[in-house]
Write a protein that holds these residues in place. Structure first.
Motif, PDB file in Angstrom:
ATOM      1  N   UNK A  69       0.793  -1.258  -0.107  1.00 10.06           N
ATOM      2  CA  UNK A  69      -0.087  -0.209   0.056  1.00 10.06           C
ATOM      3  C   UNK A  69       0.892   1.114   0.025  1.00 10.06           C
ATOM      4  N   UNK A  70       0.378   2.439  -0.466  1.00  8.83           N
ATOM      5  CA  UNK A  70       0.781   3.654  -0.306  1.00  8.83           C
ATOM      6  C   UNK A  70       1.642   3.908   1.280  1.00  8.83           C
ATOM      7  N   UNK A  71       2.818   4.525   1.049  1.00  3.92           N
ATOM      8  CA  UNK A  71       3.455   4.915   2.319  1.00  3.92           C
ATOM      9  C   UNK A  71       3.901   3.878   3.224  1.00  3.92           C
ATOM     10  N   UNK A  72       3.891   2.555   2.690  1.00  2.24           N
ATOM     11  CA  UNK A  72       4.517   1.638   3.439  1.00  2.24           C
ATOM     12  C   UNK A  72       6.065   1.499   3.549  1.00  2.24           C
ATOM     13  N   UNK A  73       6.800   2.215   2.631  1.00  3.88           N
ATOM     14  CA  UNK A  73       8.136   2.124   2.575  1.00  3.88           C
ATOM     15  C   UNK A  73       8.874   1.270   1.347  1.00  3.88           C
ATOM     16  N   UNK A  74       8.006   1.139   0.174  1.00  2.00           N
ATOM     17  CA  UNK A  74       8.674   0.449  -0.863  1.00  2.00           C
ATOM     18  C   UNK A  74       9.625   1.525  -1.584  1.00  2.00           C
ATOM     19  N   UNK A  75       9.169   2.614  -1.745  1.00  2.00           N
ATOM     20  CA  UNK A  75      10.295   3.620  -2.458  1.00  2.00           C
ATOM     21  C   UNK A  75      11.605   3.913  -1.659  1.00  2.00           C
ATOM     22  N   UNK A  76      11.415   3.998  -0.230  1.00  4.21           N
ATOM     23  CA  UNK A  76      12.442   4.113   0.656  1.00  4.21           C
ATOM     24  C   UNK A  76      13.347   3.070   0.625  1.00  4.21           C
ATOM     25  N   UNK A  77      12.840   1.958   0.646  1.00  7.44           N
ATOM     26  CA  UNK A  77      13.608   0.571   0.557  1.00  7.44           C
ATOM     27  C   UNK A  77      14.444   0.437  -0.765  1.00  7.44           C
ATOM     28  N   UNK A  78      13.446   0.574  -1.713  1.00  7.35           N
ATOM     29  CA  UNK A  78      14.169   0.576  -3.139  1.00  7.35           C
ATOM     30  C   UNK A  78      15.458   1.397  -3.367  1.00  7.35           C
ATOM     31  N   UNK A  79      15.276   2.785  -2.927  1.00  4.46           N
ATOM     32  CA  UNK A  79      16.198   3.715  -3.026  1.00  4.46           C
ATOM     33  C   UNK A  79      17.248   3.220  -2.359  1.00  4.46           C
ATOM     34  N   UNK A  80      17.276   2.739  -1.021  1.00  4.69           N
ATOM     35  CA  UNK A  80      18.308   2.397  -0.203  1.00  4.69           C
ATOM     36  C   UNK A  80      19.121   1.093  -0.725  1.00  4.69           C
ATOM     37  N   UNK A  81      18.545   0.472  -1.587  1.00  6.36           N
ATOM     38  CA  UNK A  81      19.383  -0.610  -2.015  1.00  6.36           C
ATOM     39  C   UNK A  81      19.831  -0.601  -3.359  1.00  6.36           C
ATOM     40  N   UNK A  82      19.713   0.378  -4.025  1.00  7.63           N
ATOM     41  CA  UNK A  82      20.030   0.718  -5.652  1.00  7.63           C
ATOM     42  C   UNK A  82      21.270   1.475  -5.706  1.00  7.63           C
ATOM     43  N   UNK A  83      21.882   1.595  -6.744  1.00  4.00           N
ATOM     44  CA  UNK A  83      22.756   2.600  -7.125  1.00  4.00           C
ATOM     45  C   UNK A  83      22.297   3.885  -7.996  1.00  4.00           C
ATOM     46  N   UNK A  84      20.823   3.670  -8.544  1.00  2.00           N
ATOM     47  CA  UNK A  84      20.652   4.582  -9.415  1.00  2.00           C
ATOM     48  C   UNK A  84      19.070   4.387  -9.618  1.00  2.00           C
ATOM     49  N   UNK A  85      18.225   5.156  -9.919  1.00  2.00           N
ATOM     50  CA  UNK A  85      16.967   4.887 -10.274  1.00  2.00           C
ATOM     51  C   UNK A  85      16.169   6.175 -11.065  1.00  2.00           C
ATOM     52  N   UNK A  86      14.823   5.712 -11.087  1.00  2.00           N
ATOM     53  CA  UNK A  86      13.896   6.545 -11.790  1.00  2.00           C
ATOM     54  C   UNK A  86      12.557   6.726 -11.135  1.00  2.00           C
ATOM     55  N   UNK A  87      11.986   7.751 -10.978  1.00  2.78           N
ATOM     56  CA  UNK A  87      10.691   7.778 -10.110  1.00  2.78           C
ATOM     57  C   UNK A  87       9.625   8.437 -11.123  1.00  2.78           C
ATOM     58  N   UNK A  88       8.911   7.331 -11.677  1.00  2.00           N
ATOM     59  CA  UNK A  88       7.975   7.950 -12.819  1.00  2.00           C
ATOM     60  C   UNK A  88       6.865   8.727 -12.428  1.00  2.00           C
ATOM     61  N   UNK A  89       6.537   8.517 -11.072  1.00  2.00           N
ATOM     62  CA  UNK A  89       5.476   9.807 -10.744  1.00  2.00           C
ATOM     63  C   UNK A  89       6.026  11.028 -10.599  1.00  2.00           C
ATOM     64  N   UNK A  90       7.024  11.162 -10.189  1.00  2.00           N
ATOM     65  CA  UNK A  90       7.749  12.629  -9.750  1.00  2.00           C
ATOM     66  C   UNK A  90       8.629  13.316 -10.646  1.00  2.00           C
ATOM     67  N   UNK A  91       9.473  12.565 -11.358  1.00  2.00           N
ATOM     68  CA  UNK A  91      10.293  13.097 -12.236  1.00  2.00           C
ATOM     69  C   UNK A  91      10.071  13.786 -13.626  1.00  2.00           C
ATOM     70  N   UNK A  92      10.163  14.919 -13.580  1.00  3.81           N
ATOM     71  CA  UNK A  92       9.665  15.510 -15.058  1.00  3.81           C
ATOM     72  C   UNK A  92      10.274  15.000 -16.126  1.00  3.81           C
ATOM     73  N   UNK A  93       9.569  14.572 -17.245  1.00  2.42           N
ATOM     74  CA  UNK A  93       9.930  14.057 -18.430  1.00  2.42           C
ATOM     75  C   UNK A  93       9.868  12.256 -18.261  1.00  2.42           C
ATOM     76  N   UNK A  94      10.053  11.920 -17.100  1.00  2.00           N
ATOM     77  CA  UNK A  94      10.142  10.474 -17.188  1.00  2.00           C
ATOM     78  C   UNK A  94       9.131   9.562 -17.885  1.00  2.00           C
TER      79      UNK A  94
END
Length: 111
Positions: A28-53
């Motif tokens: 569900x929203x706000x359960x920590x998916x994004x924070x966990x993903x960012x914590x374990x990766x070297x790079x990334x893209x956020x399709x919902x907030x990055x302009x142009x993605x």
């Protein structure tokens, strides 16, 4: 930026990312998916907030996979064509290591 709070899944995710493949984080929203993903990766893209993605996803979705690995793709369901591109990269063993986060699962298809 808030300090990352360790989660139960961290050790298993770190071990899994030692090998080529992809991991899907759902919840569900706000359960920590994004924070966990960012914590374990070297790079990334956020399709919902990055302009142009999302425009890039329409024009040249393979570009969204470019970047240091493991690569994090947040809210991947906004560009469902990403699913098959990641799956193909993993099948080709192209140093493929991805974390995808979102709130949807792709429909099964005949391919």
């Amino acid at each position: 930026m808030a300090t990352y709070r360790a989660r139960v899944i961290d050790a298993q995710l770190a071990e899994t990312l030692q090998y080529p493949g992809a991991v899907l984080l759902e919840g569900p929203r706000a359960c920590g998916k994004s924070a966990t993903g960012r914590h374990h990766t070297a790079s990334g893209v956020q399709l919902d907030t990055e302009p142009g993605a999302l425009r890039l996803a329409e024009r040249d979705p393979a570009q969204l996979l470019a970047g240091a690995r493991p690569r994090f793709i947040d809210e991947w369901q906004l560009a469902p064509q990403i699913w098959n591109l990641v799956r193909n990269a993993v099948d080709q063993q192209e140093d493929a290591s991805f974390i995808m986060a979102g709130s949807a699962v792709p429909a099964d298809d005949v391919t």
